[in-house]
Design a protein around this motif. Structure first.
Motif, PDB file in Angstrom:
ATOM      1  N   SER A 209      35.067  31.814  28.105  1.00  0.00           N
ATOM      2  CA  SER A 209      33.918  31.494  28.966  1.00  0.00           C
ATOM      3  C   SER A 209      34.367  30.996  30.328  1.00  0.00           C
ATOM      4  CB  SER A 209      33.006  30.468  28.286  1.00  0.00           C
ATOM      5  OG  SER A 209      33.682  29.243  28.099  1.00  0.00           O
ATOM      6  N   GLU A 210      35.461  30.228  30.372  1.00  0.00           N
ATOM      7  CA  GLU A 210      35.950  29.710  31.652  1.00  0.00           C
ATOM      8  C   GLU A 210      36.604  30.810  32.484  1.00  0.00           C
ATOM      9  OE1 GLU A 210      36.567  25.030  30.388  1.00  0.00           O
ATOM     10  OE2 GLU A 210      38.322  26.352  30.385  1.00  0.00           O
ATOM     11  N   ILE A 211      37.335  31.693  31.831  1.00  0.00           N
ATOM     12  CA  ILE A 211      37.955  32.821  32.545  1.00  0.00           C
ATOM     13  C   ILE A 211      36.876  33.749  33.089  1.00  0.00           C
ATOM     14  CG2 ILE A 211      39.340  34.920  32.204  1.00  0.00           C
ATOM     15  CD1 ILE A 211      41.063  33.235  30.230  1.00  0.00           C
ATOM     16  N   PHE A 212      35.801  33.922  32.337  1.00  0.00           N
ATOM     17  CA  PHE A 212      34.706  34.805  32.736  1.00  0.00           C
ATOM     18  C   PHE A 212      34.089  34.381  34.065  1.00  0.00           C
ATOM     19  CE2 PHE A 212      30.170  36.083  32.597  1.00  0.00           C
ATOM     20  CZ  PHE A 212      30.346  37.459  32.481  1.00  0.00           C
ATOM     21  N   GLU A 213      34.164  33.099  34.388  1.00  0.00           N
ATOM     22  CA  GLU A 213      33.599  32.598  35.646  1.00  0.00           C
ATOM     23  C   GLU A 213      34.383  33.066  36.868  1.00  0.00           C
ATOM     24  OE1 GLU A 213      33.151  28.366  35.388  1.00  0.00           O
ATOM     25  OE2 GLU A 213      31.938  28.483  33.565  1.00  0.00           O
ATOM     26  N   GLY A 214      35.607  33.546  36.647  1.00  0.00           N
ATOM     27  CA  GLY A 214      36.407  34.099  37.737  1.00  0.00           C
ATOM     28  C   GLY A 214      37.673  33.320  38.015  1.00  0.00           C
ATOM     29  N   ILE A 215      38.824  33.989  37.880  1.00  0.00           N
ATOM     30  CA  ILE A 215      40.114  33.376  38.195  1.00  0.00           C
ATOM     31  C   ILE A 215      41.006  34.401  38.895  1.00  0.00           C
ATOM     32  CG2 ILE A 215      39.990  31.810  36.215  1.00  0.00           C
ATOM     33  CD1 ILE A 215      42.117  33.573  34.845  1.00  0.00           C
ATOM     34  N   ASP A 216      42.037  33.907  39.555  1.00  0.00           N
ATOM     35  CA  ASP A 216      43.024  34.779  40.201  1.00  0.00           C
ATOM     36  C   ASP A 216      44.378  34.718  39.504  1.00  0.00           C
ATOM     37  OD1 ASP A 216      41.457  35.584  42.685  1.00  0.00           O
ATOM     38  OD2 ASP A 216      41.361  33.399  42.801  1.00  0.00           O
ATOM     39  N   ILE A 217      44.781  33.513  39.083  1.00  0.00           N
ATOM     40  CA  ILE A 217      46.095  33.296  38.475  1.00  0.00           C
ATOM     41  C   ILE A 217      45.890  32.698  37.086  1.00  0.00           C
ATOM     42  CG2 ILE A 217      48.298  32.058  38.650  1.00  0.00           C
ATOM     43  CD1 ILE A 217      47.720  31.900  41.740  1.00  0.00           C
ATOM     44  N   LEU A 218      46.445  33.356  36.077  1.00  0.00           N
ATOM     45  CA  LEU A 218      46.346  32.875  34.703  1.00  0.00           C
ATOM     46  C   LEU A 218      47.731  32.472  34.206  1.00  0.00           C
ATOM     47  CD1 LEU A 218      44.941  32.407  31.988  1.00  0.00           C
ATOM     48  CD2 LEU A 218      45.131  34.874  31.545  1.00  0.00           C
ATOM     49  N   ILE A 219      47.863  31.231  33.773  1.00  0.00           N
ATOM     50  CA  ILE A 219      49.102  30.727  33.175  1.00  0.00           C
ATOM     51  C   ILE A 219      48.847  30.584  31.679  1.00  0.00           C
ATOM     52  CG2 ILE A 219      50.793  28.847  33.134  1.00  0.00           C
ATOM     53  CD1 ILE A 219      49.808  28.144  36.011  1.00  0.00           C
ATOM     54  N   SER A 220      49.692  31.191  30.852  1.00  0.00           N
ATOM     55  CA  SER A 220      49.445  31.180  29.418  1.00  0.00           C
ATOM     56  C   SER A 220      50.751  31.409  28.655  1.00  0.00           C
ATOM     57  CB  SER A 220      48.442  32.292  29.061  1.00  0.00           C
ATOM     58  OG  SER A 220      48.202  32.347  27.673  1.00  0.00           O
ATOM     59  N   THR A 221      50.694  31.171  27.350  1.00  0.00           N
ATOM     60  CA  THR A 221      51.799  31.581  26.483  1.00  0.00           C
ATOM     61  C   THR A 221      51.556  33.044  26.095  1.00  0.00           C
ATOM     62  OG1 THR A 221      50.646  30.912  24.469  1.00  0.00           O
ATOM     63  CG2 THR A 221      52.033  29.240  25.559  1.00  0.00           C
ATOM     64  N   PRO A 222      52.607  33.798  25.740  1.00  0.00           N
ATOM     65  CA  PRO A 222      52.402  35.201  25.360  1.00  0.00           C
ATOM     66  C   PRO A 222      51.443  35.367  24.183  1.00  0.00           C
ATOM     67  CG  PRO A 222      54.728  34.793  25.755  1.00  0.00           C
ATOM     68  CD  PRO A 222      54.044  33.457  25.785  1.00  0.00           C
ATOM     69  N   GLU A 223      51.585  34.512  23.154  1.00  0.00           N
ATOM     70  CA  GLU A 223      50.734  34.635  21.983  1.00  0.00           C
ATOM     71  C   GLU A 223      49.264  34.381  22.329  1.00  0.00           C
ATOM     72  OE1 GLU A 223      53.502  32.820  22.278  1.00  0.00           O
ATOM     73  OE2 GLU A 223      54.578  32.646  20.365  1.00  0.00           O
ATOM     74  N   ASN A 224      49.014  33.383  23.165  1.00  0.00           N
ATOM     75  CA  ASN A 224      47.641  33.076  23.574  1.00  0.00           C
ATOM     76  C   ASN A 224      47.059  34.190  24.432  1.00  0.00           C
ATOM     77  OD1 ASN A 224      45.450  30.928  23.770  1.00  0.00           O
ATOM     78  ND2 ASN A 224      45.845  31.328  25.934  1.00  0.00           N
ATOM     79  N   MET A 225      47.863  34.735  25.334  1.00  0.00           N
ATOM     80  CA  MET A 225      47.400  35.823  26.188  1.00  0.00           C
ATOM     81  C   MET A 225      47.075  37.063  25.358  1.00  0.00           C
ATOM     82  SD  MET A 225      46.539  37.012  29.054  1.00  0.00           S
ATOM     83  CE  MET A 225      46.088  38.685  29.522  1.00  0.00           C
ATOM     84  N   TYR A 226      47.898  37.335  24.357  1.00  0.00           N
ATOM     85  CA  TYR A 226      47.646  38.500  23.506  1.00  0.00           C
ATOM     86  C   TYR A 226      46.328  38.332  22.754  1.00  0.00           C
ATOM     87  CZ  TYR A 226      48.463  42.297  20.206  1.00  0.00           C
ATOM     88  OH  TYR A 226      48.351  43.449  19.465  1.00  0.00           O
ATOM     89  N   LYS A 227      46.053  37.110  22.296  1.00  0.00           N
ATOM     90  CA  LYS A 227      44.796  36.822  21.603  1.00  0.00           C
ATOM     91  C   LYS A 227      43.610  37.004  22.562  1.00  0.00           C
ATOM     92  CE  LYS A 227      45.049  33.303  18.851  1.00  0.00           C
ATOM     93  NZ  LYS A 227      45.028  31.893  18.365  1.00  0.00           N
TER      94      LYS A 227
END
Length: 203
Positions: free
Chosen positions: A114-132
């Motif tokens: 829901s927070e990403i849906f609001e609009g972002i430019d740079i995403l910092i994440s772990t690989p496992e979380n990003m894959y999910k």
């Protein structure tokens, strides 16, 4: 010698932080990363890798928000490193419109979506979380222009290695930059997939 050919916002921030000249690693790596090549950046601790990652990401995105989906993805080992890097990015983005978001396994996936849906430019994440996030349509890779991996030695863990391989297969066209202290054999394996035709900076 001062930093050359960087966005004015980046130059002003470097000056305010009293970072007046690039380290030997930065002098060598920043122009190559700016050229758009896939790059292995291999250098010891304290050589300026994190600052290079931040500078080149902001430069690639021209220090301004565009659209709603991530244009830069930075993969890190764990929640602690994700939050640490997020704080460092905020130091550089306070005076521009870039939107930085941090995601990790301990944060509920629906909250992240829901927070990403609001609009972002740079995403910092772990690989496992990003894959999910990718599997649940929580973060699109369609607009990615640069994917960086911070302290990439952690990819020797099977789950992280498999996740980054799966993520890369979903990306059509993107620049990849891998930062590490040593050229681990696991990192060399990427040369047969998304790091094909890459350049190496070894310090």
């Amino acid at each position: 010698m001062p930093f050359k050919k960087l966005h004015v916002d980046i130059k002003e921030k470097l000056e305010s932080l009293k970072i007046v000249a690039p380290t030997p690693f930065q002098k060598k790596s920043i122009p190559i990363i700016k050229s758009g090549s896939n790059v292995y950046c291999i250098a010891p601790n304290e050589s300026g890798k994190t600052t290079t990652l931040i500078i080149t990401t902001l430069q690639k995105l021209k220090c301004e928000a565009v659209g709603n989906t991530p244009r830069a993805l930075i993969l890190v080992e764990n929640k602690e490193r994700a939050l640490e890097l997020y704080a460092e990015f905020l130091t550089y983005t306070r005076r521009n419109s870039l939107r930085v978001y941090v995601g990790y396994e301990q944060l509920h996936i629906d909250v992240q979506k829901s927070e990403i849906f609001e609009g972002i430019d740079i995403l910092i994440s772990t690989p496992e979380n990003m894959y999910k996030l990718f599997l649940t349509n929580g973060a699109s890779t369609s607009q990615l222009t640069i994917l960086s991996i911070d302290d990439a030695e952690f990819l020797s863990q099977n789950k992280a290695y498999n996740a980054i391989n799966s993520i890369s297969q979903s990306i059509d066209k993107c620049q990849y930059v891998i930062y590490a202290e040593k050229m681990h054999p696991i990192l060399e394996r990427f040369e047969s997939s998304f790091m094909e035709y890459s350049k190496k900076i070894m310090m």
